[in-house]
Design a protein around this motif. Structure first.
Motif, PDB file in Angstrom:
ATOM      1  N   LEU A   1       1.074  -1.227   0.310  1.00 18.36           N
ATOM      2  CA  LEU A   1       0.202   0.065  -0.074  1.00 18.36           C
ATOM      3  C   LEU A   1       0.468   1.080   0.000  1.00 18.36           C
ATOM      4  O   LEU A   1       1.898   1.908   0.522  1.00 18.36           O
ATOM      5  CB  LEU A   1      -0.462  -0.017   1.394  1.00 18.36           C
ATOM      6  CG  LEU A   1      -2.081  -0.896   1.371  1.00 18.36           C
ATOM      7  CD1 LEU A   1      -2.753  -0.331   2.425  1.00 18.36           C
ATOM      8  CD2 LEU A   1      -2.795  -0.430   0.382  1.00 18.36           C
ATOM      9  N   PRO A   2       1.115   1.723  -0.970  1.00 20.71           N
ATOM     10  CA  PRO A   2       0.992   4.080  -0.559  1.00 20.71           C
ATOM     11  C   PRO A   2       0.665   4.609   0.054  1.00 20.71           C
ATOM     12  O   PRO A   2      -0.274   4.236   0.197  1.00 20.71           O
ATOM     13  CB  PRO A   2       1.221   3.722  -2.061  1.00 20.71           C
ATOM     14  CG  PRO A   2       0.837   3.239  -3.440  1.00 20.71           C
ATOM     15  CD  PRO A   2       0.410   1.751  -2.579  1.00 20.71           C
ATOM     16  N   VAL A   3       1.396   5.515   1.041  1.00 17.86           N
ATOM     17  CA  VAL A   3       1.452   5.847   1.618  1.00 17.86           C
ATOM     18  C   VAL A   3       1.471   6.961   1.365  1.00 17.86           C
ATOM     19  O   VAL A   3       2.391   7.843   1.565  1.00 17.86           O
ATOM     20  CB  VAL A   3       2.274   5.839   3.369  1.00 17.86           C
ATOM     21  CG1 VAL A   3       1.352   6.565   4.090  1.00 17.86           C
ATOM     22  CG2 VAL A   3       2.571   4.416   3.397  1.00 17.86           C
ATOM     23  N   MET A   4       0.391   7.913   1.297  1.00 18.95           N
ATOM     24  CA  MET A   4      -0.165   8.707   0.985  1.00 18.95           C
ATOM     25  C   MET A   4      -0.259  10.014   1.752  1.00 18.95           C
ATOM     26  O   MET A   4      -1.110   9.704   2.641  1.00 18.95           O
ATOM     27  CB  MET A   4      -1.068   9.364  -0.020  1.00 18.95           C
ATOM     28  CG  MET A   4      -0.603   7.688  -1.144  1.00 18.95           C
ATOM     29  SD  MET A   4       0.395   8.733  -2.003  1.00 18.95           S
ATOM     30  CE  MET A   4      -0.282   9.470  -2.839  1.00 18.95           C
ATOM     31  N   SER A   5      -0.122  11.520   1.739  1.00 21.23           N
ATOM     32  CA  SER A   5      -0.491  12.408   2.550  1.00 21.23           C
ATOM     33  C   SER A   5      -1.844  13.645   2.868  1.00 21.23           C
ATOM     34  O   SER A   5      -1.779  12.724   1.310  1.00 21.23           O
ATOM     35  CB  SER A   5       0.991  13.992   2.327  1.00 21.23           C
ATOM     36  OG  SER A   5       0.824  14.144   1.038  1.00 21.23           O
ATOM     37  N   ASN A   6      -2.173  14.133   3.224  1.00 26.73           N
ATOM     38  CA  ASN A   6      -3.612  14.853   2.908  1.00 26.73           C
ATOM     39  C   ASN A   6      -3.359  15.480   1.257  1.00 26.73           C
ATOM     40  O   ASN A   6      -4.480  15.325   0.864  1.00 26.73           O
ATOM     41  CB  ASN A   6      -3.773  14.859   3.914  1.00 26.73           C
ATOM     42  CG  ASN A   6      -4.592  14.140   5.151  1.00 26.73           C
ATOM     43  OD1 ASN A   6      -4.976  13.182   4.934  1.00 26.73           O
ATOM     44  ND2 ASN A   6      -4.498  14.610   6.102  1.00 26.73           N
ATOM     45  N   ALA A   7      -2.112  15.703   1.203  1.00 26.00           N
ATOM     46  CA  ALA A   7      -2.011  15.900  -0.156  1.00 26.00           C
ATOM     47  C   ALA A   7      -2.295  15.431  -1.721  1.00 26.00           C
ATOM     48  O   ALA A   7      -1.768  16.194  -2.434  1.00 26.00           O
ATOM     49  CB  ALA A   7      -1.127  17.130   0.031  1.00 26.00           C
ATOM     50  N   GLY A   8      -2.053  14.467  -0.871  1.00 29.15           N
ATOM     51  CA  GLY A   8      -1.670  13.206  -2.694  1.00 29.15           C
ATOM     52  C   GLY A   8      -0.437  13.005  -2.860  1.00 29.15           C
ATOM     53  O   GLY A   8      -0.270  12.524  -3.767  1.00 29.15           O
TER      54      GLY A   8
END
Length: 218
Positions: free
Chosen positions: A186-193
């Motif tokens: 699973l890629p881990v993303m910030s709220n900003a994408g």
């Protein structure tokens, strides 16, 4: 919370009631449903312990074992420590642009012993290339070289519907989503994408094997 990145945009999952079946039909795992599942697992484990040991242990030892197990369950109700994805994810991300060749992807996987590569277009996540997808389109010779019929790029074979997560999600939910959707990372993303890291099954297993042992409480 989990987010599916696709050519149609971002879709949040995790707030509906239906069971997750596949990345193309992702339904939510609600908070109440997840907690109920964990409670049922605890209940089943306690019942299994009683039935399996009843015929083997003296009555006093059985009572002692059950009492200690019950104390542990009571303690769990009071604890709130949860290991989050940010604590176990890989931060040194190896990625490729969509135009990269399959040979480049294969070489990167072999050199760094990885099985999933995020595909980034101007730092935007546009897909995931897995070793399984790669091997559907190439033949690997004895000398580890590749042969292919079509001149494809990683962008042509990558999965463009990518399930991602946020850094503050606890690892139980990550393990659950990986199992339900049959995915290995699973890629881990910030709220900003922005891509912050990637968590794989190997990361989960490595953390479970560390000392002190992994303890997760609801």
């Amino acid at each position: 919370m989990f987010i599916v990145y696709s050519p149609e945009g971002r879709n949040v999952i995790g707030r509906q009631e239906s069971k997750i079946e596949s990345p193309k039909r992702i339904n939510a795992v609600s908070e109440s449903e997840f907690e109920q599942t964990m409670m049922e697992l605890d209940k089943d484990q306690s019942g299994h312990l009683a039935s399996s040991q009843a015929s083997d242990l003296p009555h006093s030892r059985l009572n002692y074992g059950l009492s200690q197990y019950q104390k542990q369950l009571d303690t769990l109700k009071e604890r709130h420590v949860v290991v989050q994805v940010s604590e176990i994810m890989t931060r040194d991300i190896l990625s490729l642009p969509p135009r990269a060749s399959l040979g480049e992807a294969w070489s990167l996987m072999q050199t760094h012993d990885i099985h999933h590569i995020p595909i980034l277009d101007n730092e935007n996540l546009v897909g995931m290339c897995s070793v399984q997808a790669l091997l559907r389109h190439v033949m690997v010779a004895d000398d580890n070289s590749l042969s292919m019929q079509d001149a494809l790029s990683v962008g042509d074979i990558a999965n463009t519907e990518v399930i991602t997560t946020l850094p503050n999600v606890d690892v139980r939910r990550v393990a659950y989503i990986m199992t339900e959707c049959n995915i290995g990372s699973l890629p881990v993303m910030s709220n900003a994408g922005k891509l912050l890291g990637i968590v794989t099954r190997s990361d989960l297993i490595k953390r479970l094997a560390q000392v002190p042992p992994l303890e997760i409480y609801a």
